[in-house]
Design a protein around this motif. Structure first.
Motif, PDB file in Angstrom:
ATOM      1  N   SER A  82      25.343  40.490  41.401  1.00  0.00           N
ATOM      2  CA  SER A  82      26.543  40.588  41.935  1.00  0.00           C
ATOM      3  C   SER A  82      27.865  41.022  40.973  1.00  0.00           C
ATOM      4  CB  SER A  82      27.216  39.366  42.776  1.00  0.00           C
ATOM      5  OG  SER A  82      27.167  38.474  41.826  1.00  0.00           O
ATOM      6  N   GLY A 194      22.880  29.728  43.505  1.00  0.00           N
ATOM      7  CA  GLY A 194      22.707  30.073  42.151  1.00  0.00           C
ATOM      8  C   GLY A 194      21.362  29.742  41.303  1.00  0.00           C
ATOM      9  N   GLY A 205      24.921  38.425  36.988  1.00  0.00           N
ATOM     10  CA  GLY A 205      25.228  37.648  38.183  1.00  0.00           C
ATOM     11  C   GLY A 205      26.678  36.928  37.961  1.00  0.00           C
TER      12      GLY A 205
END
Ligand code: SER
Length: 343
Positions: A82, A194, A205
């Motif tokens: 991300s 996560g 991330g």
């Protein structure tokens, strides 16, 4: 061309790739074909597998991977995470969506040629959710699969899009053909929280502050945490993540009421991760210096997800709650990892 025992793993060098390859290699009957854009990590060199280096967007790579081989299962792990995806949205879209689409096409073609179903296991993410702010997140509590699917990152948009594409390939691909082939993709996906591994540290991330805090402390390095102490996310340790993928792979198709499932283990705030880290590494130095933008991404992801469907349909349950995750897995294995590398 037999597919009975062949599995394909993309993104072999990534966190999940390492864990999955190590686990699958214990089954002597399986032939593992692995691919990554980088040369195979030396940590995986001792494992018997066929490695093909290349870019998932390169048609030559796909040709090489499928030439003369068919797979019973494809684990498509290659992805841009991300934070990196926010910095390079175009690259993320290409790798995460175009790459997945190309592999889905190649896989469905293989399934039809071999007149078999091909399982396609796809790790999705809590990034598929998008809550508008931290207050709504608090009120939302445990989020079900079909709620709040309004992703606020390129990565989350990509994951949600690929869940839909996989579902389309599994249920509707070439729906106007007469007659319609009965062979194709058996697409299955888990939305991971996560992930924390003792062996590897993720790259790019947003949930990375969890694993980074621990790995820094174990090496005696100070760590600047980019979210607030009260930032909360669901987490899972790598052995449970691998179990989730393999349990879902093994589940009888008729038991699966959905194609995309939440899985959860435990939720922790960054402050709680800090306290658990200090318990194991009392001299750890962690400073909380929130980055408002990365914090915003964490605020858009739920603190907990409802995994009732996975528990009901394929017997999912985590083996590691927060106590076991830290006491029995993370702390001893991370200590060992850095002791070994120091020695
Ligand atoms: N771990 C991922 C990330 O932070 C979310 O699934 O990008």
């Amino acid at each position: 061309m037999t597919q009975e025992n062949n599995v394909l793993i993309t993104g072999a060098n990534g966190e999940v790739g390492h864990g999955l390859i190590a686990h699958l290699s214990r089954d002597a009957q399986l032939t593992i074909v692995a691919t990554d854009i980088q040369p195979l990590d030396p940590a995986l060199h001792a494992i018997p597998l066929t490695f093909v280096q290349g870019d998932i967007l390169d048609p030559t790579l796909l040709k090489q991977l499928f030439e003369g081989r068919a797979y019973k299962t494809i684990f498509h792990l290659a992805s841009i995470l991300s934070t990196k995806g926010e910095r390079s949205p175009e690259l993320a879209f290409r790798v995460n969506v175009d790459g997945t689409f190309a592999l889905l096409m190649r896989a469905v073609q293989q399934a039809r040629e071999a007149q078999r179903m091909t399982k396609f296991l796809y790790p999705s993410s809590i990034a598929a959710y998008g809550l508008p702010d931290a207050d709504t997140k608090r009120e939302a509590g445990r989020v079900e699969e079909d709620a709040w699917c309004f992703p606020a990152t390129m990565y989350g948009c990509n994951k949600l899009a690929c869940e839909s594409l996989g579902t389309y390939f599994a249920r509707h691909y070439r729906r106007l053909d007469e007659p319609r082939s009965s062979y194709g993709l058996d697409f299955r996906s888990v939305r991971f929280p996560g992930l924390i591994s003792a062996q590897t540290v993720p790259t790019g991330g947003t949930s990375d502050y969890g694993p980074e805090m621990l790995h820094h402390a174990a090496q005696g390095l100070s760590y600047d945490c980019f979210v607030r102490e009260d930032a909360c996310l669901p987490f899972m340790v790598m052995p449970d993540a691998i179990r989730a993928l393999l349990l879902l792979e093994a589940a009888p198709r008729e038991r699966l009421a959905r194609l995309v499932y939440n899985v959860s283990s435990f939720s922790l705030s960054a402050g709680e991760i800090h306290r658990l880290t200090l318990k194991a590494f009392p001299s750890a130095v962690v400073r909380f210096i929130p980055d408002v933008n990365r914090q915003g991404i964490v605020d858009s992801w739920p603190c907990d997800v409802d995994d009732t469907a996975a528990r009901r349909d394929w017997g999912w349950h985590p083996e590691y709650d927060r106590r076991r995750a830290f006491d029995d897995y993370l702390i001893p294995a991370i200590r060992e990892r850095y002791r070994a590398s120091a020695g």
